[in-house]
Motif scaffolding. Structure first.
Motif, PDB file in Angstrom:
ATOM      1  N   GLN A 179      32.254 -13.958   7.293  1.00 52.09           N
ATOM      2  CA  GLN A 179      32.395 -13.222   8.520  1.00 52.09           C
ATOM      3  C   GLN A 179      33.005 -14.310   9.649  1.00 52.09           C
ATOM      4  OE1 GLN A 179      32.608 -10.084   9.493  1.00 52.09           O
ATOM      5  NE2 GLN A 179      32.320 -10.155  11.775  1.00 52.09           N
ATOM      6  N   THR A 180      32.165 -15.360   9.524  1.00 50.39           N
ATOM      7  CA  THR A 180      32.820 -16.458  10.616  1.00 50.39           C
ATOM      8  C   THR A 180      34.200 -16.985  10.109  1.00 50.39           C
ATOM      9  OG1 THR A 180      30.483 -16.997  10.966  1.00 50.39           O
ATOM     10  CG2 THR A 180      32.122 -18.652  11.675  1.00 50.39           C
ATOM     11  N   MET A 181      34.625 -17.108   9.094  1.00 52.35           N
ATOM     12  CA  MET A 181      36.041 -17.531   8.778  1.00 52.35           C
ATOM     13  C   MET A 181      36.831 -16.282   8.959  1.00 52.35           C
ATOM     14  SD  MET A 181      35.219 -20.665   8.014  1.00 52.35           S
ATOM     15  CE  MET A 181      37.076 -21.094   7.622  1.00 52.35           C
ATOM     16  N   GLY A 182      36.393 -15.266   9.389  1.00 52.48           N
ATOM     17  CA  GLY A 182      37.301 -14.084   9.191  1.00 52.48           C
ATOM     18  C   GLY A 182      37.893 -13.529   7.998  1.00 52.48           C
ATOM     19  N   ASN A 184      36.986 -11.192   6.226  1.00 55.83           N
ATOM     20  CA  ASN A 184      36.063 -10.020   6.037  1.00 55.83           C
ATOM     21  C   ASN A 184      36.935  -8.658   6.960  1.00 55.83           C
ATOM     22  OD1 ASN A 184      33.720  -8.904   5.273  1.00 55.83           O
ATOM     23  ND2 ASN A 184      32.400 -10.040   6.609  1.00 55.83           N
ATOM     24  N   ASN A 185      36.457  -7.533   6.454  1.00 58.25           N
ATOM     25  CA  ASN A 185      37.060  -6.361   6.767  1.00 58.25           C
ATOM     26  C   ASN A 185      36.061  -5.310   6.525  1.00 58.25           C
ATOM     27  OD1 ASN A 185      37.573  -5.024   4.384  1.00 58.25           O
ATOM     28  ND2 ASN A 185      39.557  -6.150   4.457  1.00 58.25           N
TER      29      ASN A 185
ATOM     30  N   ASN B 216      26.057 -13.005  13.346  1.00 60.07           N
ATOM     31  CA  ASN B 216      26.145 -12.118  12.239  1.00 60.07           C
ATOM     32  C   ASN B 216      24.916 -11.051  11.935  1.00 60.07           C
ATOM     33  OD1 ASN B 216      28.635 -13.022  12.466  1.00 60.07           O
ATOM     34  ND2 ASN B 216      28.154 -14.661  10.894  1.00 60.07           N
ATOM     35  N   TYR B 218      24.600  -8.344  13.291  1.00 62.46           N
ATOM     36  CA  TYR B 218      25.110  -6.878  13.218  1.00 62.46           C
ATOM     37  C   TYR B 218      24.097  -5.820  13.934  1.00 62.46           C
ATOM     38  CZ  TYR B 218      28.305  -8.921   9.701  1.00 62.46           C
ATOM     39  OH  TYR B 218      29.060  -9.761   9.155  1.00 62.46           O
ATOM     40  N   ASN B 229      33.157  -1.528  15.135  1.00 59.90           N
ATOM     41  CA  ASN B 229      32.803  -2.080  13.985  1.00 59.90           C
ATOM     42  C   ASN B 229      32.992  -3.712  14.041  1.00 59.90           C
ATOM     43  OD1 ASN B 229      33.443  -3.252  11.142  1.00 59.90           O
ATOM     44  ND2 ASN B 229      32.946  -0.760  10.634  1.00 59.90           N
ATOM     45  N   LYS B 231      34.023  -5.694  11.886  1.00 61.86           N
ATOM     46  CA  LYS B 231      35.298  -6.007  11.549  1.00 61.86           C
ATOM     47  C   LYS B 231      36.205  -6.767  12.697  1.00 61.86           C
ATOM     48  CE  LYS B 231      38.180  -2.119  11.918  1.00 61.86           C
ATOM     49  NZ  LYS B 231      38.960  -0.890  11.107  1.00 61.86           N
ATOM     50  N   ILE B 233      35.066  -8.625  15.075  1.00 59.14           N
ATOM     51  CA  ILE B 233      34.354  -9.860  15.230  1.00 59.14           C
ATOM     52  C   ILE B 233      35.276 -10.865  14.188  1.00 59.14           C
ATOM     53  CG2 ILE B 233      32.320 -11.528  15.250  1.00 59.14           C
ATOM     54  CD1 ILE B 233      30.764  -9.215  16.185  1.00 59.14           C
ATOM     55  N   ALA B 234      35.430 -10.344  12.990  1.00 60.06           N
ATOM     56  CA  ALA B 234      36.167 -11.138  11.894  1.00 60.06           C
ATOM     57  C   ALA B 234      37.689 -11.385  12.275  1.00 60.06           C
ATOM     58  CB  ALA B 234      36.186 -10.445  10.677  1.00 60.06           C
ATOM     59  N   ARG B 235      38.073 -10.323  12.963  1.00 55.95           N
ATOM     60  CA  ARG B 235      39.536 -10.603  13.474  1.00 55.95           C
ATOM     61  C   ARG B 235      39.672 -11.617  14.552  1.00 55.95           C
ATOM     62  NH1 ARG B 235      44.459  -7.126  13.666  1.00 55.95           N
ATOM     63  NH2 ARG B 235      46.013  -8.398  14.901  1.00 55.95           N
ATOM     64  N   ASN B 237      37.513 -14.091  14.778  1.00 50.99           N
ATOM     65  CA  ASN B 237      37.421 -15.267  14.341  1.00 50.99           C
ATOM     66  C   ASN B 237      38.759 -15.807  13.685  1.00 50.99           C
ATOM     67  OD1 ASN B 237      34.768 -15.484  15.062  1.00 50.99           O
ATOM     68  ND2 ASN B 237      33.880 -14.537  13.106  1.00 50.99           N
ATOM     69  N   ARG B 238      39.705 -14.857  13.059  1.00 47.58           N
ATOM     70  CA  ARG B 238      41.000 -15.372  12.517  1.00 47.58           C
ATOM     71  C   ARG B 238      41.759 -15.482  13.669  1.00 47.58           C
ATOM     72  NH1 ARG B 238      40.081 -10.721   8.945  1.00 47.58           N
ATOM     73  NH2 ARG B 238      41.419  -9.331  10.303  1.00 47.58           N
ATOM     74  N   GLN B 241      41.002 -19.230  15.055  1.00 46.87           N
ATOM     75  CA  GLN B 241      41.612 -20.170  14.100  1.00 46.87           C
ATOM     76  C   GLN B 241      43.133 -20.236  14.019  1.00 46.87           C
ATOM     77  OE1 GLN B 241      39.642 -19.673  10.067  1.00 46.87           O
ATOM     78  NE2 GLN B 241      38.289 -18.744  10.957  1.00 46.87           N
TER      79      GLN B 241
END
Lengths: 221, 246
Positions: A179-182, A184-185, B216, B218, B229, B231, B233-235, B237-238, B241
């Motif tokens: 999740q922290t690396m992103g 994930n969906n 995390n 949740y 969602n 998800k 948060i994952a976005r 994080n992307r 980066q």
């Protein structure tokens, strides 16, 4: 260097160092499993490994750096998180968080303590239970050392407790690093949550199998 | 039905607060939670006591003002429901209900159940916008947005900024809120241009405002009245980066 100080940046460093430590856990397990081939297996493995000092020391220093970063940021982030939540609810019902996710700092610190003990025991060979000797081919007898130590139920019990900590730490750590690396969906979130528990269970059982097999008398001198 | 309430009473930001007990009598199951509190307040006023102070505005579940932790769960624990849309039929006669304000370092209590959520605004001010020249209205379809992207952005835009995610988070983190804003804008062509600056500025503002870091759990998604969602948060994080390499 915003990655070293920002909220998300430090979490990414936690994630990357965590991934390195998981890779170590896998490599170490594969190496350890040579014990199932008897003295010839693990003694040959150990001798081969130590015939390459630059590689061994390079790897050790690299892992030390990864552990140091993981622990430092882990402690720092946990302290910040505690401060950000005054935690004064008279009644608080948690809907999602687990024992594993809640206790990452404690399972982590207990694992770190175990690693120090484990290094003193089998790497520095400094604990009283250690039997140092050479096998028939004049190689350091790692097999004898491990079998003798784990023959002591108390030592095996400490090891078992540490592997339960490893299980707890990784059952949250694996889905969390993804999740922290992103990576994930919506679809992968539940898959990774289950996958994390399954993989950490397999790792725990695989590590515990060594003292278990020794205590059961299936591996003996 | 009759209920026993334990309500957090605090006369000011610096004053010590405590839970006080009130009896809510003859509550109709068709009343909303806030209407039940309105009635308790009417009785308190008649008795010459200070009424319970709480935030509310639209009372139709879209403004994000009502902010109460009810029996340990922000908004009371009914899925995708704000306090104003929570009805008393969810409770039983004789129930004891604990009502507390959002608790987080970044949300100081102003009075009773009202907290200062200005910290969320600071995050928005840091990057929750797109820069554009003003002028004539652009043609309707001049900027094409693929339907899946529009849907994704709308899901993120459902966030009403109530702060339940922060109240539920064991770390007092505002990552779900921040990520919903970052993801919503990053998914749209208008927002892409400033995506890198935005994610850095908004997460920095989050940190500076005293919110914790996401680990995390949740809890946020489970408490969110709009079902935002994790998800997103994952976005975030992307996006973060990507920004590191810009």
């Amino acid at each position: 260097m915003r990655i070293l100080t920002s909220s998300v940046g430090r979490k990414i460093l936690m994630s990357i160092t965590g991934q390195l430590l998981i890779i170590f856990v896998l490599i170490h397990l594969i190496g350890n499993s040579t014990i199932f081939f008897g003295p010839n297996g693990i003694n040959a493995y150990a001798e081969h490994l130590h015939s390459l000092p630059p590689l061994v020391w390079g790897f050790r220093l690299f892992m030390l750096a990864a552990v140091a970063v993981h622990i430092c940021y882990g402690v720092m982030l946990t302290l910040e998180n505690k401060a950000a939540n005054p935690g004064a609810y008279a009644v608080k019902k948690n809907l999602k968080k687990s024992f594993a996710s809640e206790n990452m700092i404690w399972t982590g610190l207990l694992l770190a303590t175990f690693i120090v003990y484990h290094l003193i025991q089998f790497t520095i060979k400094g604990t009283p239970d250690i039997v140092i000797g050479l096998d028939s081919l004049n190689r350091p007898d790692v097999f004898k050392m491990v079998v003798t130590s784990f023959g002591n139920a108390l030592i095996s019990l400490v090891y078992l407790a540490a592997m339960v900590m490893l299980f707890l730490h990784l059952s949250h750590g694996i889905p969390s690093f993804l999740q922290t690396m992103g990576w994930n969906n919506e679809k992968t979130i539940p898959v990774f949550a289950t996958g994390g528990k399954v993989i950490s269970t397999i790792l725990m059982l695989a590590y515990i199998s060594i003292p278990a097999v020794i205590l059961a008398g299936l591996l003996k001198l | 039905m009759n209920l026993t309430l334990h309500v957090w009473r605090q006369s000011g930001p610096k004053e010590p607060g405590k839970l006080e007990q009130y009896e809510a009598k003859n509550v109709s199951p068709d009343q909303s939670f806030l209407e039940m509190l309105d009635e308790v307040n009417e009785h308190l006023i008649k008795e010459g006591k200070d009424p319970i102070v709480f935030d509310h505005d639209c009372r139709e579940g879209i403004c994000g003002m009502c902010s109460q932790v009810i029996n340990g769960v922000p908004h009371g624990g009914q899925e995708r429901t704000t306090v104003c849309q929570l009805h008393m039929r969810r409770f039983n006669d004789g129930d004891t209900i604990y009502i507390e304000p959002w608790r987080a370092l970044a949300f100081p209590i102003l009075k009773d159940l009202i907290v200062d959520r200005d910290a969320l605004e600071k995050i928005m001010q840091a990057g929750g916008y797109t820069s554009c020249h003003t002028g004539g209205v652009a043609d309707g379809n001049a900027l094409l947005v693929p339907k899946p992207d529009a849907d994704y952005a709308m899901d993120a835009a459902e966030c009403i900024g109530c702060g339940a995610c922060v109240a539920a988070c064991p770390n007092g983190s505002a990552m779900l809120y921040t990520s919903a804003k970052v993801a919503q804008l990053a998914a749209l062509p208008q927002g892409k241009a400033e995506a890198a600056e935005r994610v850095c500025a908004m997460t920095d503002a989050m940190q500076a405002a005293g919110f914790g870091n996401c680990s995390n759990h949740y809890e946020c998604q489970a408490a969110c009245p709009k079902g935002i969602n994790v998800k997103f948060i994952a976005r975030l994080n992307r996006e973060y980066q990507k920004a590191l390499f810009k």
